[in-house]
Design a protein around this motif. Structure first.
Motif, PDB file in Angstrom:
ATOM      1  N   TYR A  51      -0.361   4.658  -7.096  1.00 43.57           N
ATOM      2  CA  TYR A  51      -0.587   4.155  -5.896  1.00 43.57           C
ATOM      3  C   TYR A  51      -1.476   2.931  -6.435  1.00 43.57           C
ATOM      4  O   TYR A  51      -2.329   1.994  -5.161  1.00 43.57           O
ATOM      5  N   LEU A  63       8.609   0.472  -2.751  1.00 49.49           N
ATOM      6  CA  LEU A  63       7.798   0.472  -1.695  1.00 49.49           C
ATOM      7  C   LEU A  63       8.264  -0.628  -0.919  1.00 49.49           C
ATOM      8  O   LEU A  63       7.743  -0.705   0.389  1.00 49.49           O
ATOM      9  N   MET A 103       0.106   1.237 -11.088  1.00 46.92           N
ATOM     10  CA  MET A 103       2.136   1.778 -10.729  1.00 46.92           C
ATOM     11  C   MET A 103       2.875   0.991 -11.142  1.00 46.92           C
ATOM     12  O   MET A 103       3.379   0.150 -11.860  1.00 46.92           O
ATOM     13  N   ARG A 161       6.837  -0.200  -7.400  1.00 47.36           N
ATOM     14  CA  ARG A 161       6.265  -0.605  -6.610  1.00 47.36           C
ATOM     15  C   ARG A 161       7.536  -1.937  -5.506  1.00 47.36           C
ATOM     16  O   ARG A 161       7.219  -1.305  -4.309  1.00 47.36           O
ATOM     17  N   ASP A 169       0.590  -1.363   0.209  1.00 51.04           N
ATOM     18  CA  ASP A 169       0.049   0.280   0.218  1.00 51.04           C
ATOM     19  C   ASP A 169       1.084   1.285   0.200  1.00 51.04           C
ATOM     20  O   ASP A 169       1.129   1.506   1.283  1.00 51.04           O
ATOM     21  N   GLY A 170       1.537   1.516  -1.142  1.00 50.33           N
ATOM     22  CA  GLY A 170       2.857   2.995  -1.375  1.00 50.33           C
ATOM     23  C   GLY A 170       2.080   3.826  -1.109  1.00 50.33           C
ATOM     24  O   GLY A 170       2.563   4.848  -0.065  1.00 50.33           O
ATOM     25  N   ARG A 171       0.536   4.572  -0.402  1.00 42.75           N
ATOM     26  CA  ARG A 171       0.195   5.549   0.253  1.00 42.75           C
ATOM     27  C   ARG A 171       0.387   5.427   1.215  1.00 42.75           C
ATOM     28  O   ARG A 171       1.049   6.404   2.347  1.00 42.75           O
TER      29      ARG A 171
END
Length: 129
Positions: free
Chosen positions: A56, A68, A60, A65, A28-30
């Motif tokens: 995100y 992250l 992506m 990815r 979950d990049g955010r």
């Protein structure tokens, strides 16, 4: 392989996802960016991708990815040591004399993640002996 070797073999994987950065193996990049207090521009520089590529969702870029996943893994490794969200956040934010006076979040932002990860793994290995 002795116990010490097998412990260090698996030292790159945290015992659990303390910060819930992953869902079904996807980052979950955010959440990761928010933890590090990064803006889109910071993520762009740290991941070495154009600002326009910072997103995100399912589109992506694979490079983003991968970064992250690395960052989330490192955060969880430190979280495994402290077992405390606030201490882990503080560790990433304050400058560290052993990192040349930089904070871990700044090391990631300026592209020195691999050095930071080695530092984390060495510190964890030394604390488990």
């Amino acid at each position: 392989m002795n116990t010490s070797q097998s412990a260090s073999l698996f030292s790159s994987v945290p015992e659990k996802d303390h910060f819930h950065f992953f869902e079904k193996g996807e980052p979950d990049g955010r959440k990761v960016a928010e933890f590090l207090k990064y803006k889109k521009e910071d993520v762009s520089v740290a991941a070495n991708v154009p600002v326009s590529s910072v997103r995100y969702d399912a589109k992506m870029p694979s490079d983003l990815r991968e970064r992250l996943v690395e960052w989330a893994t490192a955060i969880n490794l430190v979280g495994s040591y402290f077992n405390d969200v606030n201490k882990t956040m503080l560790w990433f934010q304050i400058s560290n004399p052993q990192l040349g006076g930089m904070s871990p979040r700044d090391m990631i932002r300026v592209g020195r993640f691999k050095k930071l990860l080695r530092f984390i793994q060495t510190a964890l290995d030394e604390n488990t002996r």
